[in-house]
Motif scaffolding. Structure first.
Motif, PDB file in Angstrom:
ATOM      1  N   HIS A 204       1.004  -1.464  -0.025  1.00  0.00           N
ATOM      2  CA  HIS A 204      -0.210  -0.036   0.427  1.00  0.00           C
ATOM      3  C   HIS A 204       0.800   1.225  -0.087  1.00  0.00           C
ATOM      4  O   HIS A 204       0.209   1.922   0.357  1.00  0.00           O
TER       5      HIS A 204
ATOM      6  N   PRO B 249      -0.780   4.631  -4.720  1.00  0.00           N
ATOM      7  CA  PRO B 249      -2.018   4.218  -4.809  1.00  0.00           C
ATOM      8  C   PRO B 249      -2.619   3.831  -6.506  1.00  0.00           C
ATOM      9  O   PRO B 249      -3.303   4.294  -6.994  1.00  0.00           O
TER      10      PRO B 249
ATOM     11  N   PRO C 243      -4.436   3.669 -11.741  1.00  0.00           N
ATOM     12  CA  PRO C 243      -4.732   3.275 -10.474  1.00  0.00           C
ATOM     13  C   PRO C 243      -5.783   2.529 -10.127  1.00  0.00           C
ATOM     14  O   PRO C 243      -5.530   2.328 -10.062  1.00  0.00           O
ATOM     15  N   ALA C 244      -4.919   2.627  -7.964  1.00  0.00           N
ATOM     16  CA  ALA C 244      -5.524   1.555  -7.261  1.00  0.00           C
ATOM     17  C   ALA C 244      -7.183   0.798  -8.072  1.00  0.00           C
ATOM     18  O   ALA C 244      -7.690   0.058  -7.882  1.00  0.00           O
ATOM     19  N   ASP C 245      -8.277   2.515  -8.390  1.00  0.00           N
ATOM     20  CA  ASP C 245      -9.584   2.461  -8.492  1.00  0.00           C
ATOM     21  C   ASP C 245     -10.025   2.008  -9.372  1.00  0.00           C
ATOM     22  O   ASP C 245     -11.207   2.302  -9.643  1.00  0.00           O
ATOM     23  N   SER C 246      -8.652   1.876 -10.266  1.00  0.00           N
ATOM     24  CA  SER C 246      -9.303   1.073 -11.941  1.00  0.00           C
ATOM     25  C   SER C 246      -8.888  -0.299 -11.467  1.00  0.00           C
ATOM     26  O   SER C 246      -8.971  -0.543 -13.169  1.00  0.00           O
TER      27      SER C 246
ATOM     28  N   ASP D 159      -1.619  -1.630  -4.332  1.00  0.00           N
ATOM     29  CA  ASP D 159      -2.395  -1.261  -3.453  1.00  0.00           C
ATOM     30  C   ASP D 159      -3.985  -1.741  -3.535  1.00  0.00           C
ATOM     31  O   ASP D 159      -4.582  -1.511  -4.022  1.00  0.00           O
ATOM     32  N   VAL D 160      -4.022  -3.819  -2.728  1.00  0.00           N
ATOM     33  CA  VAL D 160      -4.819  -4.296  -3.492  1.00  0.00           C
ATOM     34  C   VAL D 160      -5.024  -4.957  -2.351  1.00  0.00           C
ATOM     35  O   VAL D 160      -4.693  -5.210  -1.870  1.00  0.00           O
TER      36      VAL D 160
ATOM     37  N   THR E 158     -10.329  -8.662  -2.436  1.00  0.00           N
ATOM     38  CA  THR E 158     -10.901  -8.772  -3.664  1.00  0.00           C
ATOM     39  C   THR E 158     -10.569  -8.993  -5.113  1.00  0.00           C
ATOM     40  O   THR E 158     -10.635  -9.558  -5.854  1.00  0.00           O
TER      41      THR E 158
END
Length: 327
Positions: free
Chosen positions: A56, A59, A129-132, A229-230, A234
């Motif tokens: 982590h 990100p 990016p981690a949110d993708s 960052d996972v 998940t």
């Protein structure tokens, strides 16, 4: 006197090596325990090995697919086509049937992506990016599972690969290395020659690309590595939903017929990711090392491997090949 000094230096070095060898066995289990805290592994029912490296620090997330299809799988008739396939990987597929939308989708994800052909493995990575993460895993899955091999995309990529060939050939060391390789490896030079043969690359057809796809681009011949960052839980859930329905390759039947252990049946200690340089050889060492025999593999559709892709009896490819995939 000089000989005596050399003897003392050699003896001192020997003592140092002996001391290091005594300490190493006690150090490695501790290092392994630390790695096991951040590296998680799971094998899907279709044979795909999923490896997660949790970090982590920033990100970002990197999604990588490793396929055991380096130059070592090439007979002369397919010399250089593992590399050309790599160039065709990030091209049109049913999810993005035209070149422009595919590149646009990568831009939307904020992705940096590339691939590399080595002697024993071809790897493809995508950093987002981690949110993708979800979009990135789907992006790579669509390239893995169903490439279209459009002729209007294959033709320019042939020229790109030939351009790489020209650049390498402009060095005097290119010819030297080629001649040395041919003398050393004789009839098996094609299995060491990553850049390939100019005439074979120029005459490549979409059908040859599909032969390679059906033989090697199957989940039980590949590893999915996700690092950054996972969350491991998940990633495993996403891997099952995105990659879990890709059909297991019929080539696995060949391993079972020969009495070899199927990849999915191997323990996570025997099937791992070499993510740090201090990993060492042997079972349970943090490497993904496994034996394979590629002769006579079946395709996804159940047809036999084309004769041009089968290793000749008695060649090194008839023996187990140990492969290590690195993050």
């Amino acid at each position: 006197m000089k000989a005596r000094r050399l003897f003392h230096r050699a003896l001192t070095g020997l003592f140092a090596l002996t001391a290091f060898a005594c300490v190493l066995p006690s150090v490695l289990p501790a290092q392994r325990a630390e790695l096991d805290k951040i590296i998680k592994r799971r094998v899907l029912s279709n044979g795909l090995e999923v490896i997660v490296v949790e970090n982590h620090g920033v990100p970002l997330a990197t999604v990588e697919v490793n396929v055991r299809n380096g130059s070592f799988t090439q007979t002369h008739e397919y010399e250089g086509l593992a590399h050309l396939y790599e160039h065709m990987f990030f091209k049109s597929n049913p999810a993005s049937p035209a070149p422009a939308p595919y590149i646009d989708r990568a831009a939307e994800l904020g992705a940096v992506f590339n691939g590399q052909t080595q002697e024993e493995v071809v790897n493809y990575y995508l950093t987002v990016p981690a949110d993708s993460l979800v979009g990135g895993m789907k992006f790579l899955a669509s390239a893995f599972r169903s490439p279209l091999f459009r002729e209007d995309e294959l033709a320019p990529e042939r020229e790109v690969v030939l351009g790489e060939y020209d650049r390498q050939e402009s060095s005097p060391f290119f010819r030297l290395n080629e001649l040395m390789g041919k003398h050393l490896w004789t009839t098996e030079w094609s299995r060491k020659n990553k850049i390939g043969d100019r005439d074979i690359v120029r005459s490549t057809t979409p059908e040859k690309m599909r032969y390679i796809e059906h033989l090697y681009y199957i989940p039980n011949n590949a590893a999915l590595i996700v690092a950054g960052d996972v969350s491991p839980d998940t990633v495993f859930r996403l891997a099952q939903s995105i990659y879990g329905d890709i059909p297991r390759g019929a080539a696995q039947a060949q391993h079972e017929l020969r009495g070899e252990r199927p990849l999915a049946d191997m323990s996570t200690d025997a099937v791992g990711a070499e993510v740090f340089a201090f990993s060492h050889s042997g079972t349970g060492d943090g490497r993904w090392s496994f034996g394979s025999r590629d002769s006579g593999k079946h395709t996804k559709q159940g047809g036999h491997c084309p004769p041009a892709l089968r290793p000749r009896p008695g060649t090194p490819m008839e023996n187990p090949v140990h492969t290590t995939f690195a993050v």
